[in-house]
Design a protein around this motif. Structure first.
Motif, PDB file in Angstrom:
ATOM      1  N   PHE A   1      -8.635  -8.602  -8.328  1.00  0.00           N
ATOM      2  CA  PHE A   1      -8.677  -8.317  -6.899  1.00  0.00           C
ATOM      3  C   PHE A   1      -7.865  -7.050  -6.616  1.00  0.00           C
ATOM      4  CE2 PHE A   1      -9.439 -12.858  -7.144  1.00  0.00           C
ATOM      5  CZ  PHE A   1     -10.380 -13.108  -6.167  1.00  0.00           C
ATOM      6  N   THR A   2      -8.390  -6.189  -5.768  1.00  0.00           N
ATOM      7  CA  THR A   2      -7.667  -4.999  -5.346  1.00  0.00           C
ATOM      8  C   THR A   2      -7.284  -5.133  -3.878  1.00  0.00           C
ATOM      9  OG1 THR A   2      -9.751  -3.876  -4.823  1.00  0.00           O
ATOM     10  CG2 THR A   2      -8.814  -3.504  -7.015  1.00  0.00           C
ATOM     11  N   VAL A   3      -6.139  -4.562  -3.532  1.00  0.00           N
ATOM     12  CA  VAL A   3      -5.616  -4.678  -2.171  1.00  0.00           C
ATOM     13  C   VAL A   3      -5.246  -3.285  -1.666  1.00  0.00           C
ATOM     14  CG1 VAL A   3      -3.808  -5.666  -0.710  1.00  0.00           C
ATOM     15  CG2 VAL A   3      -4.745  -7.000  -2.614  1.00  0.00           C
ATOM     16  N   GLU A   4      -5.746  -2.931  -0.488  1.00  0.00           N
ATOM     17  CA  GLU A   4      -5.402  -1.672   0.147  1.00  0.00           C
ATOM     18  C   GLU A   4      -4.725  -1.962   1.484  1.00  0.00           C
ATOM     19  OE1 GLU A   4      -7.728   2.394   0.491  1.00  0.00           O
ATOM     20  OE2 GLU A   4      -8.384   1.039   2.090  1.00  0.00           O
ATOM     21  N   VAL A   5      -3.573  -1.326   1.704  1.00  0.00           N
ATOM     22  CA  VAL A   5      -2.816  -1.464   2.949  1.00  0.00           C
ATOM     23  C   VAL A   5      -2.960  -0.180   3.746  1.00  0.00           C
ATOM     24  CG1 VAL A   5      -0.535  -1.827   3.964  1.00  0.00           C
ATOM     25  CG2 VAL A   5      -1.166  -3.020   1.838  1.00  0.00           C
ATOM     26  N   GLU A   6      -3.334  -0.300   5.024  1.00  0.00           N
ATOM     27  CA  GLU A   6      -3.433   0.855   5.913  1.00  0.00           C
ATOM     28  C   GLU A   6      -2.375   0.748   7.005  1.00  0.00           C
ATOM     29  OE1 GLU A   6      -7.173   1.767   7.657  1.00  0.00           O
ATOM     30  OE2 GLU A   6      -8.316   1.360   5.828  1.00  0.00           O
ATOM     31  N   LEU A   7      -1.641   1.834   7.214  1.00  0.00           N
ATOM     32  CA  LEU A   7      -0.678   1.947   8.307  1.00  0.00           C
ATOM     33  C   LEU A   7      -1.118   3.073   9.229  1.00  0.00           C
ATOM     34  CD1 LEU A   7       2.747   1.716   6.382  1.00  0.00           C
ATOM     35  CD2 LEU A   7       1.369  -0.159   7.312  1.00  0.00           C
ATOM     36  N   ILE A   8      -0.826   2.935  10.506  1.00  0.00           N
ATOM     37  CA  ILE A   8      -1.249   3.929  11.489  1.00  0.00           C
ATOM     38  C   ILE A   8      -0.116   4.205  12.463  1.00  0.00           C
ATOM     39  CG2 ILE A   8      -2.224   2.249  13.115  1.00  0.00           C
ATOM     40  CD1 ILE A   8      -4.556   4.215  13.535  1.00  0.00           C
ATOM     41  N   ASP A   9       0.010   5.462  12.910  1.00  0.00           N
ATOM     42  CA  ASP A   9       1.055   5.812  13.877  1.00  0.00           C
ATOM     43  C   ASP A   9       0.679   7.112  14.572  1.00  0.00           C
ATOM     44  OD1 ASP A   9       3.494   5.806  15.299  1.00  0.00           O
ATOM     45  OD2 ASP A   9       4.570   5.008  13.552  1.00  0.00           O
ATOM     46  N   ALA A  10       1.227   7.306  15.756  1.00  0.00           N
ATOM     47  CA  ALA A  10       1.005   8.546  16.505  1.00  0.00           C
ATOM     48  C   ALA A  10       2.061   9.588  16.187  1.00  0.00           C
ATOM     49  CB  ALA A  10       0.994   8.259  18.006  1.00  0.00           C
ATOM     50  N   GLU A  11       3.148   9.185  15.516  1.00  0.00           N
ATOM     51  CA  GLU A  11       4.229  10.106  15.179  1.00  0.00           C
ATOM     52  C   GLU A  11       4.632   9.903  13.725  1.00  0.00           C
ATOM     53  OE1 GLU A  11       7.385   9.415  17.915  1.00  0.00           O
ATOM     54  OE2 GLU A  11       6.287  10.197  19.644  1.00  0.00           O
ATOM     55  N   LEU A  12       5.224  10.956  13.142  1.00  0.00           N
ATOM     56  CA  LEU A  12       5.681  10.901  11.761  1.00  0.00           C
ATOM     57  C   LEU A  12       7.194  10.823  11.712  1.00  0.00           C
ATOM     58  CD1 LEU A  12       3.402  13.638  10.134  1.00  0.00           C
ATOM     59  CD2 LEU A  12       3.045  11.153  10.194  1.00  0.00           C
TER      60      LEU A  12
ATOM     61  N   GLY B   1       5.451  -3.547  10.241  1.00  0.00           N
ATOM     62  CA  GLY B   1       4.509  -4.480  10.850  1.00  0.00           C
ATOM     63  C   GLY B   1       3.827  -3.894  12.065  1.00  0.00           C
ATOM     64  N   LYS B   2       4.558  -3.139  12.865  1.00  0.00           N
ATOM     65  CA  LYS B   2       3.970  -2.503  14.046  1.00  0.00           C
ATOM     66  C   LYS B   2       2.950  -1.439  13.658  1.00  0.00           C
ATOM     67  CE  LYS B   2       8.026  -3.205  17.017  1.00  0.00           C
ATOM     68  NZ  LYS B   2       9.143  -2.528  17.736  1.00  0.00           N
ATOM     69  N   GLN B   3       3.137  -0.835  12.480  1.00  0.00           N
ATOM     70  CA  GLN B   3       2.229   0.214  12.025  1.00  0.00           C
ATOM     71  C   GLN B   3       0.992  -0.334  11.308  1.00  0.00           C
ATOM     72  OE1 GLN B   3       5.092   2.297   9.521  1.00  0.00           O
ATOM     73  NE2 GLN B   3       5.013   4.074  10.895  1.00  0.00           N
ATOM     74  N   LEU B   4       1.020  -1.618  10.936  1.00  0.00           N
ATOM     75  CA  LEU B   4      -0.070  -2.160  10.119  1.00  0.00           C
ATOM     76  C   LEU B   4      -1.396  -2.059  10.868  1.00  0.00           C
ATOM     77  CD1 LEU B   4      -0.871  -3.528   7.466  1.00  0.00           C
ATOM     78  CD2 LEU B   4      -0.521  -5.738   8.616  1.00  0.00           C
ATOM     79  N   HIS B   5      -2.348  -1.410  10.221  1.00  0.00           N
ATOM     80  CA  HIS B   5      -3.671  -1.235  10.820  1.00  0.00           C
ATOM     81  C   HIS B   5      -4.686  -2.198  10.217  1.00  0.00           C
ATOM     82  CE1 HIS B   5      -7.014   0.691  12.751  1.00  0.00           C
ATOM     83  NE2 HIS B   5      -7.527   1.154  11.635  1.00  0.00           N
ATOM     84  N   ALA B   6      -4.633  -2.370   8.905  1.00  0.00           N
ATOM     85  CA  ALA B   6      -5.580  -3.266   8.234  1.00  0.00           C
ATOM     86  C   ALA B   6      -5.132  -3.492   6.802  1.00  0.00           C
ATOM     87  CB  ALA B   6      -6.986  -2.676   8.240  1.00  0.00           C
ATOM     88  N   ILE B   7      -5.540  -4.624   6.247  1.00  0.00           N
ATOM     89  CA  ILE B   7      -5.404  -4.892   4.820  1.00  0.00           C
ATOM     90  C   ILE B   7      -6.790  -5.279   4.312  1.00  0.00           C
ATOM     91  CG2 ILE B   7      -4.493  -6.493   3.083  1.00  0.00           C
ATOM     92  CD1 ILE B   7      -1.862  -6.496   4.577  1.00  0.00           C
ATOM     93  N   HIS B   8      -7.225  -4.591   3.266  1.00  0.00           N
ATOM     94  CA  HIS B   8      -8.535  -4.839   2.682  1.00  0.00           C
ATOM     95  C   HIS B   8      -8.368  -5.446   1.291  1.00  0.00           C
ATOM     96  CE1 HIS B   8     -10.170  -2.279   5.851  1.00  0.00           C
ATOM     97  NE2 HIS B   8      -9.281  -1.351   5.513  1.00  0.00           N
ATOM     98  N   VAL B   9      -9.138  -6.449   0.994  1.00  0.00           N
ATOM     99  CA  VAL B   9      -9.156  -7.040  -0.343  1.00  0.00           C
ATOM    100  C   VAL B   9     -10.554  -6.855  -0.910  1.00  0.00           C
ATOM    101  CG1 VAL B   9      -8.923  -9.145  -1.718  1.00  0.00           C
ATOM    102  CG2 VAL B   9      -7.365  -8.727   0.206  1.00  0.00           C
ATOM    103  N   GLY B  10     -10.621  -6.320  -2.118  1.00  0.00           N
ATOM    104  CA  GLY B  10     -11.909  -6.109  -2.767  1.00  0.00           C
ATOM    105  C   GLY B  10     -11.883  -6.624  -4.193  1.00  0.00           C
ATOM    106  N   LEU B  11     -12.967  -6.403  -4.894  1.00  0.00           N
ATOM    107  CA  LEU B  11     -13.101  -6.857  -6.274  1.00  0.00           C
ATOM    108  C   LEU B  11     -13.165  -5.657  -7.193  1.00  0.00           C
ATOM    109  CD1 LEU B  11     -15.836  -9.613  -5.743  1.00  0.00           C
ATOM    110  CD2 LEU B  11     -13.337  -9.842  -5.607  1.00  0.00           C
ATOM    111  N   SER B  12     -12.327  -5.651  -8.227  1.00  0.00           N
ATOM    112  CA  SER B  12     -12.268  -4.575  -9.209  1.00  0.00           C
ATOM    113  C   SER B  12     -12.072  -3.245  -8.497  1.00  0.00           C
ATOM    114  CB  SER B  12     -13.524  -4.588 -10.085  1.00  0.00           C
ATOM    115  OG  SER B  12     -13.408  -3.663 -11.135  1.00  0.00           O
ATOM    116  N   SER B  13     -12.999  -2.277  -8.672  1.00  0.00           N
ATOM    117  CA  SER B  13     -12.805  -0.946  -8.102  1.00  0.00           C
ATOM    118  C   SER B  13     -13.430  -0.802  -6.718  1.00  0.00           C
ATOM    119  CB  SER B  13     -13.411   0.113  -9.031  1.00  0.00           C
ATOM    120  OG  SER B  13     -14.800  -0.124  -9.183  1.00  0.00           O
ATOM    121  N   ALA B  14     -13.807  -1.927  -6.073  1.00  0.00           N
ATOM    122  CA  ALA B  14     -14.497  -1.831  -4.789  1.00  0.00           C
ATOM    123  C   ALA B  14     -13.597  -1.323  -3.681  1.00  0.00           C
ATOM    124  CB  ALA B  14     -15.065  -3.198  -4.402  1.00  0.00           C
ATOM    125  N   THR B  15     -12.276  -1.557  -3.791  1.00  0.00           N
ATOM    126  CA  THR B  15     -11.343  -1.076  -2.783  1.00  0.00           C
ATOM    127  C   THR B  15     -10.634   0.146  -3.320  1.00  0.00           C
ATOM    128  OG1 THR B  15     -10.983  -3.288  -1.907  1.00  0.00           O
ATOM    129  CG2 THR B  15      -9.274  -1.677  -1.459  1.00  0.00           C
TER     130      THR B  15
END
Length: 264
Positions: A54-65, A123-137
Motif C-alpha cells: 500500500f502507498t500513502v500520499e499526504v497533501e498539505l495546503i496553505d495560503a502562506e509559507l 492538522g489545519k493544513q491537511l488537505h487529503a490523504i490518498h491510499v493506493g496500491l503499489s505504484s498507483a499513488t
C-alpha cells in the motif's frame, strides 16, 4: 519570449491574486495482507485473502509559507511513516480493524490518526490523504498536464544545523503545467513553448541559488514559474493556466495556483 535573465523574470507575490500552495509526500508505504469481507470470492477475487504494498500520499495546503519557504518541511511528516511501519506494516489488516479495509477506508483511518497525533498546525493544513496500491499513488499526472524536466542544484538557508537540505545538492526536477481542459491546441502549444524555453535557458543545469532571487524551495519555485508564465503570456493565454506543480523527486511535489483557479 523575453531574453532577460531568470533573476529579473518574476512577478512579485503581491502582484498575484491570492494564491494557495499545496505539497504532497507520497513516499510512505506498508506491506500488508487483507481481504474485503463484503465481496465473496466467487464474485470478486479481492474477497480472498491476499496482500499489497500500500502507498500513502499526504497533501498539505496553505495560503502562506513558513521560513525558509515551506508549507511544511517534509521531515515533519516522518511520524506518518513511523506509524505505518509500526502498526500496519507486515500485518493482516482484517485482524487489526473492524471496518472493511478498502483504500478509501484506510485513508479515512490514517486521516483520523493524523488529526489526533500530528501537531495542530499540520492538522489545519491537511488537505487529503490518498491510499493506493503499489505504484498507483505518487507520481500520477492529471490528463491536462503538460510536463517538463530540468536538472539543477540548490541549497536552502535558514534551516537547523545539520539539515540535509542546507548542503549543496541537486534534483532531477519535473514540472507539470496544468491547463484548463478546454484549452485549444494552439494556445496549449504557445504556453508549453514559453515554459520549455524558460526552463532550458535559465534553470536547466544551473545552481538555482545563483540564478534566482529567492530561496529555491519547491513551493517558491512553483509560484515563480506560474508568475513567469502569466508575465509573458497574453491575457487570453494566461487565463488557461490553472496551476504549476514542481516535483523534486518521483513522490514529493509542491504546487501553486490562484484560489479562484483551484480545481483539485
Amino acid at each position: 519570449m523575453s531574453p532577460h535573465p531568470a533573476s529579473s523574470t518574476r512577478v512579485a507575490v503581491s502582484d498575484l491574486a491570492r494564491g494557495r500552495y499545496c505539497i504532497g509526500d507520497g513516499s510512505f508505504s506498508f506491506a500488508a495482507a487483507h481481504h474485503l469481507a463484503d465481496l465473496p470470492d466467487f464474485e470478486n477475487k479481492a474477497g480472498r485473502p491476499h496482500g499489497h504494498t500500500f502507498t500513502v500520499e499526504v497533501e498539505l495546503i496553505d495560503a502562506e509559507l513558513r521560513a525558509p519557504g515551506f508549507v511544511a518541511d517534509y521531515a515533519e511528516l516522518a511520524p506518518v511513516g513511523e506509524y505505518l511501519k509500526r502498526e500496519l506494516d507486515h500485518r493482516d489488516l482484517n485482524a487489526l480493524f473492524t471496518f472493511d479495509t478498502t483504500t478509501d477506508a484506510l485513508a479515512q483511518h490514517i486521516t483520523a490518526w493524523f488529526l489526533a497525533h500530528m501537531p495542530p498546525e499540520r492538522g489545519k493544513q491537511l488537505h487529503a490523504i490518498h491510499v493506493g496500491l503499489s505504484s498507483a499513488t505518487g507520481a500520477h499526472q492529471h490528463v491536462d498536464d503538460e510536463s517538463f524536466t530540468f536538472e539543477a542544484a540548490h541549497h536552502l538557508e535558514g534551516l537547523p544545523d545539520g539539515h540535509k537540505c542546507g548542503r549543496p545538492h541537486g534534483h532531477s526536477y519535473r514540472v507539470d503545467l496544468r491547463l484548463d481542459p478546454q484549452t485549444n491546441p494552439r494556445r496549449r502549444a504557445r504556453l508549453r513553448s514559453l515554459l520549455a524555453v524558460y526552463l532550458d535557458r535559465h534553470l536547466d543545469y544551473r545552481d538555482l541559488n545563483a540564478v534566482l532571487a529567492f530561496q529555491p524551495t519547491s513551493e517558491l519555485l512553483a509560484e515563480h514559474l506560474y508568475a513567469c508564465i502569466l508575465d509573458q503570456a497574453s491575457t487570453r493565454d494566461a487565463a488557461a493556466v490553472l496551476a504549476v506543480r514542481v516535483w523534486e523527486s518521483p513522490r514529493r511535489w509542491a504546487e501553486f495556483a490562484q484560489d479562484e483557479r483551484s480545481g483539485r
